[in-house]
Write a protein that holds these residues in place. Structure first.
Motif, PDB file in Angstrom:
ATOM      1  N   ALA A 282      -5.709 -12.858  -8.824  1.00 11.57           N
ATOM      2  CA  ALA A 282      -5.201 -13.903  -7.938  1.00 11.57           C
ATOM      3  C   ALA A 282      -5.033 -13.441  -6.495  1.00 11.57           C
ATOM      4  O   ALA A 282      -4.928 -14.264  -5.582  1.00 11.57           O
ATOM      5  CB  ALA A 282      -3.859 -14.403  -8.466  1.00 11.57           C
ATOM      6  N   THR A 283      -5.021 -12.121  -6.272  1.00 11.26           N
ATOM      7  CA  THR A 283      -4.766 -11.597  -4.932  1.00 11.26           C
ATOM      8  C   THR A 283      -5.871 -10.670  -4.419  1.00 11.26           C
ATOM      9  O   THR A 283      -5.771 -10.148  -3.310  1.00 11.26           O
ATOM     10  CB  THR A 283      -3.433 -10.811  -4.913  1.00 11.26           C
ATOM     11  OG1 THR A 283      -3.492  -9.739  -5.863  1.00 11.26           O
ATOM     12  CG2 THR A 283      -2.262 -11.730  -5.261  1.00 11.26           C
ATOM     13  N   SER A 284      -6.926 -10.471  -5.197  1.00 11.42           N
ATOM     14  CA  SER A 284      -7.956  -9.490  -4.848  1.00 11.42           C
ATOM     15  C   SER A 284      -8.760  -9.868  -3.602  1.00 11.42           C
ATOM     16  O   SER A 284      -9.448  -9.016  -3.034  1.00 11.42           O
ATOM     17  CB  SER A 284      -8.913  -9.279  -6.024  1.00 11.42           C
ATOM     18  OG  SER A 284      -9.550 -10.487  -6.373  1.00 11.42           O
ATOM     19  N   ASP A 285      -8.667 -11.131  -3.171  1.00 13.62           N
ATOM     20  CA  ASP A 285      -9.360 -11.519  -1.946  1.00 13.62           C
ATOM     21  C   ASP A 285      -8.618 -11.053  -0.696  1.00 13.62           C
ATOM     22  O   ASP A 285      -9.079 -11.271   0.428  1.00 13.62           O
ATOM     23  CB  ASP A 285      -9.562 -13.037  -1.905  1.00 13.62           C
ATOM     24  CG  ASP A 285      -8.252 -13.818  -1.942  1.00 13.62           C
ATOM     25  OD1 ASP A 285      -7.252 -13.280  -2.464  1.00 13.62           O
ATOM     26  OD2 ASP A 285      -8.232 -14.966  -1.473  1.00 13.62           O
ATOM     27  N   ARG A 286      -7.459 -10.406  -0.909  1.00 11.37           N
ATOM     28  CA  ARG A 286      -6.696  -9.858   0.215  1.00 11.37           C
ATOM     29  C   ARG A 286      -6.420  -8.375  -0.041  1.00 11.37           C
ATOM     30  O   ARG A 286      -5.263  -7.947  -0.188  1.00 11.37           O
ATOM     31  CB  ARG A 286      -5.388 -10.641   0.388  1.00 11.37           C
ATOM     32  CG  ARG A 286      -5.617 -12.109   0.772  1.00 11.37           C
ATOM     33  CD  ARG A 286      -4.327 -12.881   0.923  1.00 11.37           C
ATOM     34  NE  ARG A 286      -3.601 -13.006  -0.340  1.00 11.37           N
ATOM     35  CZ  ARG A 286      -3.896 -13.897  -1.286  1.00 11.37           C
ATOM     36  NH1 ARG A 286      -4.925 -14.728  -1.113  1.00 11.37           N
ATOM     37  NH2 ARG A 286      -3.181 -13.966  -2.392  1.00 11.37           N
ATOM     38  N   PRO A 287      -7.473  -7.573  -0.091  1.00 10.39           N
ATOM     39  CA  PRO A 287      -7.284  -6.142  -0.385  1.00 10.39           C
ATOM     40  C   PRO A 287      -6.627  -5.411   0.775  1.00 10.39           C
ATOM     41  O   PRO A 287      -6.729  -5.816   1.935  1.00 10.39           O
ATOM     42  CB  PRO A 287      -8.715  -5.652  -0.613  1.00 10.39           C
ATOM     43  CG  PRO A 287      -9.555  -6.572   0.212  1.00 10.39           C
ATOM     44  CD  PRO A 287      -8.892  -7.910   0.131  1.00 10.39           C
ATOM     45  N   VAL A 288      -5.955  -4.313   0.445  1.00 10.66           N
ATOM     46  CA  VAL A 288      -5.275  -3.507   1.447  1.00 10.66           C
ATOM     47  C   VAL A 288      -5.613  -2.046   1.173  1.00 10.66           C
ATOM     48  O   VAL A 288      -5.496  -1.580   0.039  1.00 10.66           O
ATOM     49  CB  VAL A 288      -3.743  -3.692   1.378  1.00 10.66           C
ATOM     50  CG1 VAL A 288      -3.055  -2.848   2.446  1.00 10.66           C
ATOM     51  CG2 VAL A 288      -3.369  -5.162   1.533  1.00 10.66           C
ATOM     52  N   SER A 289      -6.024  -1.321   2.202  1.00 13.31           N
ATOM     53  CA  SER A 289      -6.298   0.098   2.031  1.00 13.31           C
ATOM     54  C   SER A 289      -4.983   0.850   1.866  1.00 13.31           C
ATOM     55  O   SER A 289      -3.920   0.386   2.295  1.00 13.31           O
ATOM     56  CB  SER A 289      -7.057   0.659   3.235  1.00 13.31           C
ATOM     57  OG  SER A 289      -6.211   0.708   4.372  1.00 13.31           O
ATOM     58  N   ARG A 290      -5.069   2.015   1.269  1.00  8.24           N
ATOM     59  CA  ARG A 290      -3.860   2.795   1.033  1.00  8.24           C
ATOM     60  C   ARG A 290      -3.189   3.190   2.338  1.00  8.24           C
ATOM     61  O   ARG A 290      -1.969   3.346   2.407  1.00  8.24           O
ATOM     62  CB  ARG A 290      -4.201   4.033   0.202  1.00  8.24           C
ATOM     63  CG  ARG A 290      -2.998   4.716  -0.394  1.00  8.24           C
ATOM     64  CD  ARG A 290      -3.363   5.502  -1.626  1.00  8.24           C
ATOM     65  NE  ARG A 290      -2.212   6.158  -2.238  1.00  8.24           N
ATOM     66  CZ  ARG A 290      -2.221   6.700  -3.446  1.00  8.24           C
ATOM     67  NH1 ARG A 290      -3.337   6.659  -4.170  1.00  8.24           N
ATOM     68  NH2 ARG A 290      -1.157   7.285  -3.923  1.00  8.24           N
ATOM     69  N   GLN A 291      -3.966   3.338   3.393  1.00  8.46           N
ATOM     70  CA  GLN A 291      -3.413   3.729   4.685  1.00  8.46           C
ATOM     71  C   GLN A 291      -2.693   2.572   5.383  1.00  8.46           C
ATOM     72  O   GLN A 291      -1.907   2.783   6.302  1.00  8.46           O
ATOM     73  CB  GLN A 291      -4.532   4.233   5.611  1.00  8.46           C
ATOM     74  CG  GLN A 291      -5.173   5.537   5.177  1.00  8.46           C
ATOM     75  CD  GLN A 291      -6.059   5.367   3.940  1.00  8.46           C
ATOM     76  OE1 GLN A 291      -6.700   4.327   3.778  1.00  8.46           O
ATOM     77  NE2 GLN A 291      -6.079   6.388   3.089  1.00  8.46           N
ATOM     78  N   ASP A 292      -2.963   1.329   4.955  1.00  6.72           N
ATOM     79  CA  ASP A 292      -2.409   0.160   5.640  1.00  6.72           C
ATOM     80  C   ASP A 292      -1.389  -0.598   4.791  1.00  6.72           C
ATOM     81  O   ASP A 292      -1.069  -1.749   5.072  1.00  6.72           O
ATOM     82  CB  ASP A 292      -3.539  -0.798   6.039  1.00  6.72           C
ATOM     83  CG  ASP A 292      -4.474  -0.191   7.071  1.00  6.72           C
ATOM     84  OD1 ASP A 292      -3.982   0.564   7.933  1.00  6.72           O
ATOM     85  OD2 ASP A 292      -5.683  -0.470   7.013  1.00  6.72           O
TER      86      ASP A 292
END
Length: 351
Positions: A282-292
């Motif tokens: 449900a949220t994979s379209d808003r990925p976040v890198s580990r650094q961010d």
């Protein structure tokens, strides 16, 4: 002892859950939009397990930070020594010592068993918490000096009218010193029940709000299939998960698994699905890198693919987590690096 006012909120039976998972909440320190977290002294130890979840829930339901779990626990110990069938010569009943007339006004069926009873742990503790929360608010607005917790305890024991009469905690000359000693004993024995602190979360936004809500559940047991947006509940065993020492622990343990806690934390502002894999979907379209990563981002661990995700966590920064590791353990503080196998880290998303 005389007890005058009670009220409470309900515990709702949980969603039926799927995937095995754990939840983590990570501590933060840092940017302007980050959440600052410090120990609040809200942990709990040394109480019977059947009281633990209700005490934590009653504390979390109050917006006044002075109503720590340890305060409620020390008060219950003074009232009844955690005895469910306790009575007093004055006619008070149950673990929180309600007078019948007071219970008729304020009693609620908080444990959902079909009756409101001062003998029931859930009903009694939630009502105790609601009353104390109200009295703390009254103490703050009264203008009387001294510790608002002491004023609230005095009001609980002797009635707020006695506090008004003396513009504070009644002296030793009042009622043979009962109320004075009641207050002193409870405040001095709180330390006995203080475990590792819950997290006090400041900041705003959906991520901070979710972390704040999740932090109230530190110390709550892990329960496979347990938990819902309404709070902790018993879970179930599926043939593989939920067992402890060969017996089905989940069916008798009130708590959360990882995805139900994530769901609970974001509800009702964001309606996450029930399982960890579905939450990733449900949220994979808003990925976040580990650094961010930012406060409230969801972290996922997997055995290799999105369909094999088994763990979800809420990020809060600074490389630490609070997690419900597995059946038999509680939601607890742990380093992010050791929360799950590092090689299983799958990624993060932003709800």
């Amino acid at each position: 002892m005389k007890v005058l006012i009670r009220a409470a909120i309900a515990l709702v039976v949980a969603f039926v859950a799927a995937l095995v998972c754990l939840l983590s909440v990570v501590l933060v320190d840092a940017d302007a939009d980050a959440t600052e977290i410090s120990g609040s002294g809200g942990g709990l130890k040394g109480v019977p397990e059947e009281f633990r979840t209700w005490i934590l829930k009653a504390s979390a339901a109050c917006s006044e930070p002075e109503l720590a779990p340890a305060l409620l626990a020390a008060q219950l110990y003074q009232e009844s020594k955690f005895q469910t069938q306790a009575t007093s010569g004055a006619g008070a009943q149950g673990p929180a010592q309600f007078m019948p007339g007071t219970w008729a006004t304020w009693g609620r069926d908080d444990d959902g068993n079909g009756s409101a009873s001062p003998w029931d742990i859930g009903d009694a503790v939630m009502s105790q918490g609601r009353m104390m929360c109200s009295l703390i608010k009254q103490a703050k607005s009264s203008g009387y000096g001294g510790d608002v917790r002491a004023l609230a305890l005095a009001g609980y024991n002797a009635g707020w009218g006695a506090v008004e009469r003396y513009s504070g905690v009644p002296p030793k000359s009042f009622s043979g010193g009962e109320t004075y000693n009641y207050v002193q004993i409870i405040l001095s024995t709180m330390v006995r029940f203080q475990g590792s602190g819950l997290l006090s979360v400041s900041g705003s936004g959906s991520g901070a709000d979710a972390l704040r809500r999740a932090a109230t559940q530190i110390g709550t047991p892990y329960s496979w299939g347990g938990g819902s947006p309404a709070g902790p509940s018993t879970g179930f065993c599926d043939g593989t998960n939920g067992y402890l020492n060969g017996s089905c622990s989940a069916s008798s343990t009130v708590g959360f698994d990882c995805s139900s806690l994530a769901q609970y934390s974001y509800w009702p502002s964001i309606h996450l699905p029930r399982t960890a894999a579905a939450q990733y979907g449900a949220t994979s379209d808003r990925p976040v890198s580990r650094q961010d990563l930012k406060v409230g981002d969801l972290l996922f661990w997997s055995h290799g693919s999105s369909g094999s995700i088994y763990h979800v966590a809420l990020y809060a920064g600074d490389g630490n987590v609070v997690q419900a590791p597995r059946t038999g353990r509680d939601i607890e503080l742990a380093p992010l690096t050791s929360a799950m196998p590092a090689s299983d880290y799958y990624g993060a998303t932003r709800p």
